[in-house]
Structures are given as structure tokens and as C-alpha cells.
Design an enzyme around this catalytic site. Structure first.
Site, PDB file in Angstrom:
ATOM      1  N   HIS A 169       0.508   4.333  -2.662  1.00 53.21           N
ATOM      2  CA  HIS A 169       0.329   5.742  -2.277  1.00 53.21           C
ATOM      3  C   HIS A 169       1.506   6.593  -2.754  1.00 53.21           C
ATOM      4  O   HIS A 169       1.331   7.736  -3.140  1.00 53.21           O
ATOM      5  CB  HIS A 169       0.158   5.866  -0.760  1.00 53.21           C
ATOM      6  N   ASP A 170       2.702   6.013  -2.734  1.00 53.97           N
ATOM      7  CA  ASP A 170       3.854   6.765  -3.240  1.00 53.97           C
ATOM      8  C   ASP A 170       3.648   7.098  -4.720  1.00 53.97           C
ATOM      9  O   ASP A 170       3.745   8.247  -5.138  1.00 53.97           O
ATOM     10  CB  ASP A 170       5.145   5.958  -3.043  1.00 53.97           C
ATOM     11  N   ASN A 216      -3.582   9.030   5.175  1.00 57.22           N
ATOM     12  CA  ASN A 216      -2.465   8.124   5.462  1.00 57.22           C
ATOM     13  C   ASN A 216      -2.620   7.418   6.794  1.00 57.22           C
ATOM     14  O   ASN A 216      -1.904   6.491   7.071  1.00 57.22           O
ATOM     15  CB  ASN A 216      -1.181   8.911   5.573  1.00 57.22           C
ATOM     16  N   VAL A 242       0.867   9.726  -5.718  1.00 57.30           N
ATOM     17  CA  VAL A 242       1.054  11.112  -5.282  1.00 57.30           C
ATOM     18  C   VAL A 242       2.449  11.564  -5.723  1.00 57.30           C
ATOM     19  O   VAL A 242       3.440  11.081  -5.208  1.00 57.30           O
ATOM     20  CB  VAL A 242       0.903  11.240  -3.748  1.00 57.30           C
ATOM     21  N   ASP A 272      -3.360 -14.000  -3.679  1.00 59.85           N
ATOM     22  CA  ASP A 272      -3.951 -14.905  -4.680  1.00 59.85           C
ATOM     23  C   ASP A 272      -5.120 -14.214  -5.387  1.00 59.85           C
ATOM     24  O   ASP A 272      -5.309 -13.017  -5.224  1.00 59.85           O
ATOM     25  CB  ASP A 272      -4.402 -16.207  -3.984  1.00 59.85           C
ATOM     26  N   GLY A 330       4.198  10.694  -8.157  1.00 55.67           N
ATOM     27  CA  GLY A 330       5.016   9.676  -8.808  1.00 55.67           C
ATOM     28  C   GLY A 330       5.773   8.801  -7.824  1.00 55.67           C
ATOM     29  O   GLY A 330       5.858   9.100  -6.631  1.00 55.67           O
ATOM     30  N   HIS A 343      -6.057  -5.988  -2.488  1.00 57.92           N
ATOM     31  CA  HIS A 343      -6.898  -6.141  -1.294  1.00 57.92           C
ATOM     32  C   HIS A 343      -7.113  -7.607  -0.930  1.00 57.92           C
ATOM     33  O   HIS A 343      -7.934  -7.905  -0.075  1.00 57.92           O
ATOM     34  CB  HIS A 343      -8.232  -5.410  -1.493  1.00 57.92           C
ATOM     35  N   THR A 344      -6.387  -8.498  -1.526  1.00 53.55           N
ATOM     36  CA  THR A 344      -6.373  -9.906  -1.131  1.00 53.55           C
ATOM     37  C   THR A 344      -5.525 -10.112   0.122  1.00 53.55           C
ATOM     38  O   THR A 344      -5.523 -11.191   0.706  1.00 53.55           O
ATOM     39  CB  THR A 344      -5.836 -10.800  -2.286  1.00 53.55           C
ATOM     40  N   ARG A 381       0.829  -1.210   0.000  1.00 52.16           N
ATOM     41  CA  ARG A 381       0.000   0.000   0.000  1.00 52.16           C
ATOM     42  C   ARG A 381       0.865   1.263   0.000  1.00 52.16           C
ATOM     43  O   ARG A 381       0.523   2.268  -0.606  1.00 52.16           O
ATOM     44  CB  ARG A 381      -0.935  -0.004   1.208  1.00 52.16           C
ATOM     45  N   ASP A 384      -9.615  -9.844   3.069  1.00 54.99           N
ATOM     46  CA  ASP A 384      -9.956 -11.126   2.450  1.00 54.99           C
ATOM     47  C   ASP A 384     -10.070 -12.162   3.561  1.00 54.99           C
ATOM     48  O   ASP A 384      -9.069 -12.747   3.972  1.00 54.99           O
ATOM     49  CB  ASP A 384      -8.881 -11.538   1.432  1.00 54.99           C
TER      50      ASP A 384
HETATM   51  C1  HEM Z   1      -8.943   0.979  -6.509  1.00 54.70           C
HETATM   52  C2  HEM Z   1      -9.085   1.859  -5.547  1.00 54.70           C
HETATM   53  C3  HEM Z   1      -8.625   1.657  -4.144  1.00 54.70           C
HETATM   54  C4  HEM Z   1      -9.281   2.098  -3.045  1.00 54.70           C
HETATM   55  C5  HEM Z   1     -10.580   2.882  -3.010  1.00 54.70           C
HETATM   56  C6  HEM Z   1      -8.517   1.661  -1.899  1.00 54.70           C
HETATM   57  C7  HEM Z   1      -8.864   1.930  -0.590  1.00 54.70           C
HETATM   58  C8  HEM Z   1      -8.296   1.314   0.502  1.00 54.70           C
HETATM   59  C9  HEM Z   1      -8.744   1.488   1.854  1.00 54.70           C
HETATM   60  C10 HEM Z   1      -9.887   2.399   2.299  1.00 54.70           C
HETATM   61  C11 HEM Z   1      -7.996   0.668   2.631  1.00 54.70           C
HETATM   62  C12 HEM Z   1      -8.118   0.461   4.130  1.00 54.70           C
HETATM   63  C13 HEM Z   1      -7.257   1.428   4.852  1.00 54.70           C
HETATM   64  C14 HEM Z   1      -7.444   1.275   6.333  1.00 54.70           C
HETATM   65  O1  HEM Z   1      -8.524   1.534   6.845  1.00 54.70           O
HETATM   66  O2  HEM Z   1      -6.477   0.883   6.993  1.00 54.70           O
HETATM   67  C15 HEM Z   1      -7.057  -0.005   1.774  1.00 54.70           C
HETATM   68  C16 HEM Z   1      -6.114  -0.907   2.195  1.00 54.70           C
HETATM   69  C17 HEM Z   1      -5.156  -1.449   1.381  1.00 54.70           C
HETATM   70  N1  HEM Z   1      -4.968  -1.156   0.051  1.00 54.70           N
HETATM   71 FE1  HEM Z   1      -6.216  -0.143  -1.142  1.00 54.70          FE
HETATM   72  N2  HEM Z   1      -7.432   0.979  -2.318  1.00 54.70           N
HETATM   73  C18 HEM Z   1      -7.441   0.947  -3.686  1.00 54.70           C
HETATM   74  C19 HEM Z   1      -6.480   0.394  -4.500  1.00 54.70           C
HETATM   75  C20 HEM Z   1      -5.337  -0.201  -4.033  1.00 54.70           C
HETATM   76  C21 HEM Z   1      -4.202  -0.554  -4.855  1.00 54.70           C
HETATM   77  C22 HEM Z   1      -4.083  -0.228  -6.338  1.00 54.70           C
HETATM   78  C23 HEM Z   1      -3.300  -1.150  -4.041  1.00 54.70           C
HETATM   79  C24 HEM Z   1      -1.945  -1.683  -4.365  1.00 54.70           C
HETATM   80  C25 HEM Z   1      -1.570  -2.131  -5.533  1.00 54.70           C
HETATM   81  C26 HEM Z   1      -3.895  -1.208  -2.722  1.00 54.70           C
HETATM   82  C27 HEM Z   1      -3.332  -1.831  -1.644  1.00 54.70           C
HETATM   83  C28 HEM Z   1      -3.904  -1.876  -0.384  1.00 54.70           C
HETATM   84  C29 HEM Z   1      -3.405  -2.719   0.687  1.00 54.70           C
HETATM   85  C30 HEM Z   1      -2.274  -3.717   0.590  1.00 54.70           C
HETATM   86  C31 HEM Z   1      -4.177  -2.428   1.805  1.00 54.70           C
HETATM   87  C32 HEM Z   1      -4.023  -3.019   3.209  1.00 54.70           C
HETATM   88  C33 HEM Z   1      -3.085  -2.134   3.995  1.00 54.70           C
HETATM   89  C34 HEM Z   1      -2.707  -2.689   5.348  1.00 54.70           C
HETATM   90  O3  HEM Z   1      -3.211  -3.714   5.790  1.00 54.70           O
HETATM   91  O4  HEM Z   1      -1.851  -2.058   6.005  1.00 54.70           O
HETATM   92  N3  HEM Z   1      -5.107  -0.599  -2.749  1.00 54.70           N
HETATM   93  N4  HEM Z   1      -7.258   0.420   0.488  1.00 54.70           N
HETATM   94  C1  LIG Z   2       1.688   6.939   9.870  1.00 57.50           C
HETATM   95  C2  LIG Z   2       1.518   8.416   9.883  1.00 57.50           C
HETATM   96  O1  LIG Z   2       2.393   9.148   9.493  1.00 57.50           O
HETATM   97  N1  LIG Z   2       0.341   8.889  10.316  1.00 57.50           N
HETATM   98  C3  LIG Z   2       0.014  10.312  10.363  1.00 57.50           C
HETATM   99  C4  LIG Z   2      -1.096  10.622   9.383  1.00 57.50           C
HETATM  100  O2  LIG Z   2      -1.603  11.931   9.494  1.00 57.50           O
HETATM  101  C5  LIG Z   2      -2.080  12.295  10.776  1.00 57.50           C
HETATM  102  C6  LIG Z   2      -2.570  13.712  10.719  1.00 57.50           C
HETATM  103  O3  LIG Z   2      -3.578  13.849   9.777  1.00 57.50           O
HETATM  104  C7  LIG Z   2      -0.945  12.123  11.799  1.00 57.50           C
HETATM  105  O4  LIG Z   2      -1.441  12.404  13.102  1.00 57.50           O
HETATM  106  C8  LIG Z   2      -0.401  10.688  11.764  1.00 57.50           C
HETATM  107  O5  LIG Z   2       0.698  10.552  12.618  1.00 57.50           O
END
Ligand code: HEM
Ligand SMILES: CC(=O)N[C@H]1CO[C@H](CO)[C@@H](O)[C@@H]1O
Ligand SMILES: *[C@@H]1O[C@H](CO)[C@@H](O)[C@H](O)[C@H]1NC(C)=O
Ligand SMILES: *[C@@H]1O[C@H](CO)[C@@H](O)[C@H](O)[C@H]1NC(C)=O
Ligand SMILES: *[C@@H]1O[C@H](CO)[C@@H](O)[C@H](O)[C@H]1NC(C)=O
Length: 320
Positions: A58-59, A86, A62, A248, A64, A188-189, A54, A240
Site C-alpha cells: 500500500h505504501d 486501509n 500510493v 510458499d 511511491g 496472498h499465501t 501489505r 490460504d
Molecule cells: C493484485 C491485486 C490485489 C488485490 C485486489 C488485493 C486485495 C486484498 C484484499 C481485499 C485483502 C483483504 C483485506 C482485508 O479484508 O483485511 C488483501 C490482503 C492482503 N494483501 Fe492483497 N491485494 C492485491 C495484491 C497484493 C499485493 C501485490 C500484495 C503484496 C505484495 C498483497 C498483500 C496482501 C497481504 C499480505 C494481505 C493480508 C493482510 C493481513 O492479513 O493483514 N496484496 N489484499
Molecule cells: C488502521 C487505521 O488507521 N485505520 C483507519 C482507517 O480509516 C478509517 C476511516 O475511514 C479509520 O476509522 C481507521 O482508524
């Protein structure tokens, strides 16, 4: 003629710099060094996998793929990582890059020769393979960015409430196709989501339906018990529930059952324009893996910096 010169000789100026084995002469063992460091971190915690993937997403979206997301805020600058979206970027992703960078820099030939942006690209490739996903050769040669601001994040990342058109157009603005978007969503798997990201779907969807009707009823009640209305905002659940630690194609199989956690996930199946692709990748893991490798390679080319607008950071969290 001048049009042809720029378009024909330099078809994509941003991606032209990237290539496999970029460090062959500069730091020949870099991929093994990074892989060993990532593997160590992986053995300590599985969160290394989703957190790193993730962070890379995000890198890249935003400013590039330039490791601008890793820069720490200072008294004078609120960096990208301090944008509210973030909050959920798990610290283990940052830690993975910092540790791999330390391992690279412990080698005197490599010290300060490998960018943080490339280390994040390699680490992402490695965590995907470590969790059972496809192995692929990673393109390298990115420089680290010189700018990171919290404000630059706004509007650059997709929201979990997005519909297909919103998803497709945001990815298109990064040079990615709808097919790339569907493949990349399968990340999201693995990983976790906080309850607040989908609570509208289980409690407050619309006047007629408190629960989103596209959500599987059994799954909806499981989500309600894991995420009660007065849930601690820190609580996060597996995205998942079937194979949470495997990279997967279960993501697509889940969508077929109404088990996409976010609106932005389930819409890939409910919208007839993307449904055939979801069906195909739910049936055939090999086809999904091929599409994923192609999509993440293309994602890795977004907004790549060169030595004019970037450098190699000595400390990934601090500008030189
Ligand atoms: C298509 C649109 C996408 C949306 C709307 C989206 C949104 C989100 C949201 C809301 C979360 C949960 C964050 C949280 O509450 O902690 C999440 C988690 C995650 N996303 Fe996405 N995402 C998208 C695409 C992607 C893409 C393209 C990737 C990577 C190739 C990605 C990788 C991940 C991963 C790995 C997590 C789990 C993070 C963790 O467990 O620390 N997502 N995403
Ligand atoms: C992991 C991290 O840097 N979290 C920061 C995200 O942004 C909020 C403010 O909006 C900070 O309080 C968190 O430390
Ligand atoms: C439910 O949604 C409506 C409108 O979307 C909003 O005004 C209301 O505050 C929400 N209620 C809860 C409990 O979230
Ligand atoms: C809901 O999920 C269960 C498995 O958790 C599955 O057996 C059932 O077929 C699903 N329902 C629908 C409508 O997809
Ligand atoms: C997946 O698709 C490929 C062709 O792209 C085919 O060779 C392979 O047999 C298929 N696998 C399964 C399990 O259907």
C-alpha cells in the site's frame, strides 16, 4: 543528443538512487538491527508477516515507497492510513516499522540516518524470509515522503473484484508487468481477509448463480460457514487455508483447485492469458521465488523520493 543525455545517462531517475548496501558507511549494521527487531515482533505474533507485507504494498502504490502510509492523521490532515480501504491494514505492520526504527535509532551512529521507507522495505524482506519465502538482497536509499493524504489513495489500489485487464493496467501504471502482478499476488499465501471482501462470491454473484461458478464447491461451502450472511464485520479468515503461515507457492496450487479467495485471485487462473504462468509457478516453487524477488524489487522502486522531495523522518508517524 539531449534526449540521449537524459535517457542514456539516467535511464530511470527514480530508481537510480537505490542500491544494495546503501548504508554501508552510514549505519553498517542496519540490516542486522532491523532483522533482530522484526524477528522479536514475529515471535510475538505471526500477523507481523502479512501486516508488514501489505503495508509495503500500500505504501508503494500510493505516492511511491516513501512511508507516507505510516504517517498519522492530524487535526488539519487526513492521512493515507485513514482512507477507508486501509481499515484492514493491521496495526502490527505499523508497529513493526516503529519498533525497528527505535532499534536503529538506539545506535548513535545510525540515529536519524535511516529512512522509514527503507526500514519498511527491509522489514518486508525479513518477514518474507522468516515465513519460509525467498531471502533476497534489498535495494535501499529511499527518502521519506513529505505528503500523505487520504484522498491520494483513491484509485491507486486494486479491488478484489478486478478482472485481469484492470489488474494489469493498474500495475502497469506503476511500471510493473503482468508477470510481476501475478508474482506479487502470491503474497496472498499469508494473511487474512474480512468476509465482506468476497461475500458477493458466495451469496450474491449473479442472477443465474448465487455462488461464483469458478469457486470450488467444497471451498465455497466452507467459506459460507466461516462467513455467514450476518457475520460480525470484524471476522477475518485465512486467505490460504492449506499453509496459512508459509510464504510458499500454495497460492498458485490453490488457484488450480478453484480456491482463489477473491475474483482478482481466481481470474489469474481462469483467464487464459495468465493461466500458463499460474500453472508454471504452481509446479515449480523455485521459478516462482525468482519471479517474486524480481517483482518485489521492482515494486520497491516505485516513486522513490530523494533529498529534494523527501527527508529522513525522525518519527515515522509524524512529519519532521
Ligand atoms: C493484485 C491485486 C490485489 C488485490 C485486489 C488485493 C486485495 C486484498 C484484499 C481485499 C485483502 C483483504 C483485506 C482485508 O479484508 O483485511 C488483501 C490482503 C492482503 N494483501 Fe492483497 N491485494 C492485491 C495484491 C497484493 C499485493 C501485490 C500484495 C503484496 C505484495 C498483497 C498483500 C496482501 C497481504 C499480505 C494481505 C493480508 C493482510 C493481513 O492479513 O493483514 N496484496 N489484499
Ligand atoms: C488502521 C487505521 O488507521 N485505520 C483507519 C482507517 O480509516 C478509517 C476511516 O475511514 C479509520 O476509522 C481507521 O482508524
Ligand atoms: C445482490 O446484488 C444486487 C445487485 O448486484 C443488489 O442489488 C442486492 O442488494 C444484493 N443483495 C445482497 C443480499 O447483497
Ligand atoms: C475442490 O477442492 C478439493 C480439495 O479441497 C479438491 O479435492 C477438488 O478437486 C477441488 N475441485 C475442483 C473442481 O478443483
Ligand atoms: C524448476 O525449474 C528449474 C529451471 O528453471 C529447474 O532447474 C528445476 O529442476 C525445476 N524444479 C522442479 C521441481 O521441477
Amino acid at each position: 543528443m539531449s534526449v540521449c543525455l537524459s535517457l542514456c545517462l539516467f535511464p530511470h531517475t527514480t530508481s537510480a538512487a537505490l542500491r544494495q548496501n546503501y548504508y554501508a558507511k552510514i549505519c553498517p549494521n542496519v540490516e542486522n538491527i532491523v532483522r533482530d527487531a522484526v524477528q522479536k515482533k514475529f515471535q510475538q505474533t505471526f500477523v507481523t508477516v502479512p501486516a508488514t507485507i501489505r503495508l509495503y504494498f500500500h505504501d508503494c502504490f500510493v505516492r511511491g515507497c516513501d512511508a507516507s502510509v505510516i504517517v498519522a492523521s492530524t487535526a488539519n490532515n487526513q492521512a493515507e492510513k485513514d482512507n477507508p480501504i486501509n481499515l484492514s491494514l493491521a496495526g502490527d505492520g505499523f508497529d513493526t516499522v516503529i519498533k525497528a526504527k527505535a532499534a536503529v535509532d538506539a545506535n548513535s551512529q545510525c540515529k536519524n540516518k535511516v529512512s522509514c521507507a527503507d526500514i519498511l522495505a527491509m522489514a518486508t524482506r525479513d518477514v518474507i524470509a522468516l515465513s519460509g519465502g525467498p531471502s533476497y538482497a534489498v535495494e535501499l536509499g529511499r527518502m521519506d515522503g513529505l505528503i500523505s493524504t487520504a484522498a491520494s489513495v483513491n484509485g491507486k489500489l486494486p479491488l478484489p473484484t478486478f478482472n485481469l485487464d484492470q489488474l494489469t493496467s493498474l500495475f502497469a501504471s506503476n511500471g510493473l508487468s503482468q508477470r510481476d502482478m501475478i508474482a506479487l499476488s502470491a503474497a496472498h499465501t499469508v494473511g487474512f481477509s474480512h468476509c465482506s471482501q468476497f461475500s458477493n462470491r458466495i451469496y450474491n454473484f449473479s442472477k443465474q448463480n448465487p455462488v461464483d461458478p469458478t469457486l470450488n464447491k467444497t471451498y465455497a461451502s466452507e467459506l459460507q460457514s466461516e462467513c455467514p450472511k450476518d457475520v460480525d464485520p470484524q471476522v477475518a479468515i485465512e486467505m490460504d487455508p492449506n499453509t496459512p503461515q508459509k510464504f510458499d507457492n500454495m497460492y498458485f496450487k490453490n488457484l488450480l483447485q478453484g480456491m482463489g479467495l477473491f475474483t482478482s485471485d481466481e481470474v489469474l487462473f481462469t483467464d487464459t492469458r495468465s493461466k500458463p504462468t499460474v500453472n508454471r509457478w504452481a509446479r515449480n516453487a523455485t521459478n516462482f521465488q525468482k519471479a517474486f524477488v524480481s517483482a518485489i524489487t521492482r515494486m520497491g522502486r516505485i516513486g522513490v523520493k530523494n533529498s529534494k522531495n523527501g527527508n529522513i523522518r525522525r518519527d515515522c508517524a509524524v512529519f519532521n
